[in-house]
Scaffold this motif. Structure first.
Motif, PDB file in Angstrom:
ATOM      1  N   THR A  64      48.026 -18.032  -4.928  1.00 29.71           N
ATOM      2  CA  THR A  64      46.988 -19.004  -4.571  1.00 29.71           C
ATOM      3  C   THR A  64      46.228 -18.557  -3.327  1.00 29.71           C
ATOM      4  OG1 THR A  64      48.271 -20.833  -5.521  1.00 29.71           O
ATOM      5  CG2 THR A  64      46.574 -21.402  -3.904  1.00 29.71           C
ATOM      6  N   ARG A  65      46.965 -18.062  -2.335  1.00 26.63           N
ATOM      7  CA  ARG A  65      46.322 -17.599  -1.096  1.00 26.63           C
ATOM      8  C   ARG A  65      45.379 -16.440  -1.375  1.00 26.63           C
ATOM      9  NH1 ARG A  65      47.566 -13.456   1.753  1.00 26.63           N
ATOM     10  NH2 ARG A  65      49.660 -13.280   0.876  1.00 26.63           N
ATOM     11  N   LEU A  66      45.788 -15.521  -2.251  1.00 29.90           N
ATOM     12  CA  LEU A  66      44.935 -14.379  -2.589  1.00 29.90           C
ATOM     13  C   LEU A  66      43.608 -14.844  -3.183  1.00 29.90           C
ATOM     14  CD1 LEU A  66      47.608 -11.978  -4.113  1.00 29.90           C
ATOM     15  CD2 LEU A  66      46.235 -11.534  -2.072  1.00 29.90           C
ATOM     16  N   VAL A  67      43.674 -15.796  -4.110  1.00 30.48           N
ATOM     17  CA  VAL A  67      42.437 -16.288  -4.733  1.00 30.48           C
ATOM     18  C   VAL A  67      41.580 -17.017  -3.707  1.00 30.48           C
ATOM     19  CG1 VAL A  67      41.461 -17.733  -6.563  1.00 30.48           C
ATOM     20  CG2 VAL A  67      43.572 -16.444  -6.985  1.00 30.48           C
ATOM     21  N   LYS A  68      42.201 -17.829  -2.862  1.00 29.48           N
ATOM     22  CA  LYS A  68      41.458 -18.538  -1.816  1.00 29.48           C
ATOM     23  C   LYS A  68      40.769 -17.563  -0.865  1.00 29.48           C
ATOM     24  CE  LYS A  68      43.888 -22.966  -1.364  1.00 29.48           C
ATOM     25  NZ  LYS A  68      44.725 -23.817  -0.467  1.00 29.48           N
TER      26      LYS A  68
END
Length: 253
Positions: free
Chosen positions: A105-109
Motif C-alpha cells: 500500500t505504501r509503495l502505491v501511495k
C-alpha cells in the motif's frame, strides 16, 4: 540500479530476442503515479516478461522463501530479488502478511507501480482461479487504480516443474484501469473487498480468455494432488466470473 541493468543490459535484451512478445494496451499504464498491475499467474516467467514490456519500474511481492533460503545460494537469491525491487510476503497469514500488505500500500501511495497476482499462486492447469482480497485492500487503502494484465503463453515457456525455458511467442494484454474510488472509506468491509476482487477477476477472465474456477488455486492444487494419489475429488469450474462482478455498480456512492 540493478533493476535497470538487468532490464536494459544483462537480461532484457536476451529475453526480447528469444521470446518475441506482442503487447496490447500499454497505453493503459499511467506514465506517473501509483497503480496496481493485477495479473493472471501461469508461470514464474510472468514476473520477467511483464515488467520487461513496461517502461516504468514494477515492484512485486515475492514469497518469503526467496529471501530466507540458507547458504550461498540463498544469499544470491536474496541479493537478486532485493536488487530487482521485490519484497518478501509471508503467505501463511497473520501479522507478517499484514505487514506485506502495508508495504504494498505504501509503495502505491508513494507513486510506484505494484505488480501482484490476486490468485496468490500459479494456476495448476492454465485456468483462472478465485482471487484473494488483498488486492482490493491495497486498492482501497492506497487509492490506486487497478490495471488487469493477462499473460498469454508463459505456461508453455516455463511449465510448472520444468527448469527449462522453451521458445514460444508470447502476448501481454493490459486492460483498462479499474477505478474503485467509489468505495473510498470502506476498506475492511469484507463484502466490498470481495466484490472488488471479483470485478478484477472478471476483467482478467475477459482479457485472458481463461476458464474461471470459483475456488482458490491453492485449494485446487490440494485437490489435484489428492486425485494423483488415487482420490478423485471434483474441481468445480464455472464459465464466468462471480455474479457480483457483473452487477453494474457505477451508481454506488
Amino acid at each position: 540500479m540493478l533493476y535497470w541493468l538487468m532490464k536494459w543490459v544483462f537480461l532484457g535484451p536476451l529475453l526480447k530476442t528469444l521470446w518475441p512478445t506482442k503487447v496490447v494496451g500499454a497505453e493503459n499504464i499511467p506514465e506517473t503515479g501509483g497503480a496496481i498491475l493485477a495479473g493472471n499467474h501461469l508461470a514464474v516467467a510472468d514476473s520477467f516478461f511483464m515488467p520487461l514490456r513496461v517502461k516504468r519500474k514494477v515492484t512485486f511481492p515475492a514469497k518469503s522463501e526467496y529471501f530466507t533460503e540458507p547458504g550461498f545460494k540463498g544469499l544470491l537469491k536474496k541479493w537478486f530479488f532485493t536488487g530487482v525491487g521485490q519484497f518478501p510476503i509471508d503467505r501463511s497469514g497473520g501479522n507478517a502478511a499484514q505487514a506485506a500488505l502495508d508495504t504494498a500500500t505504501r509503495l502505491v501511495k508513494d507513486g510506484h507501480l505494484l505488480g501482484i497476482y490476486p490468485e496468490g499462486t500459479r494456476s495448476p492447469d492454465g485456468r483462472l482461479y478465485k482471487g484473494k482480497t488483498g488486492v482490493a485492500r491495497i486498492a482501497l487503502d492506497s487509492g490506486g487504480v487497478v490495471i488487469p494484465v493477462a499473460m498469454i503463453g508463459t505456461d508453455k515457456v516455463n511449465p510448472i516443474g520444468s527448469k527449462m525455458w522453451w521458445p514460444r511467442r508470447l502476448e501481454v494484454r493490459f486492460g483498462k484501469p479499474l477505478d474503485f474510488s467509489r468505495y473510498e472509506g470502506l476498506a475492511g468491509d469484507r463484502f466490498i473487498e470481495r466484490s472488488i476482487t471479483d470485478e478484477i477477476m472478471y476483467a482478467l477472465m475477459e482479457l485472458s480468455g481463461q476458464e474461471y474456477v470459483d475456488i482458490y488455486a491453492a485449494k485446487a492444487k490440494e485437490l489435484l494432488a489428492a486425485e494423483a494419489a488415487g482420490v478423485k475429488p471434483s474441481v468445480p469450474a464455472q464459465p464466468s466470473a462471480p455474479d457480483a462482478a457483473r452487477v453494474p455498480d457505477s451508481k454506488v456512492g
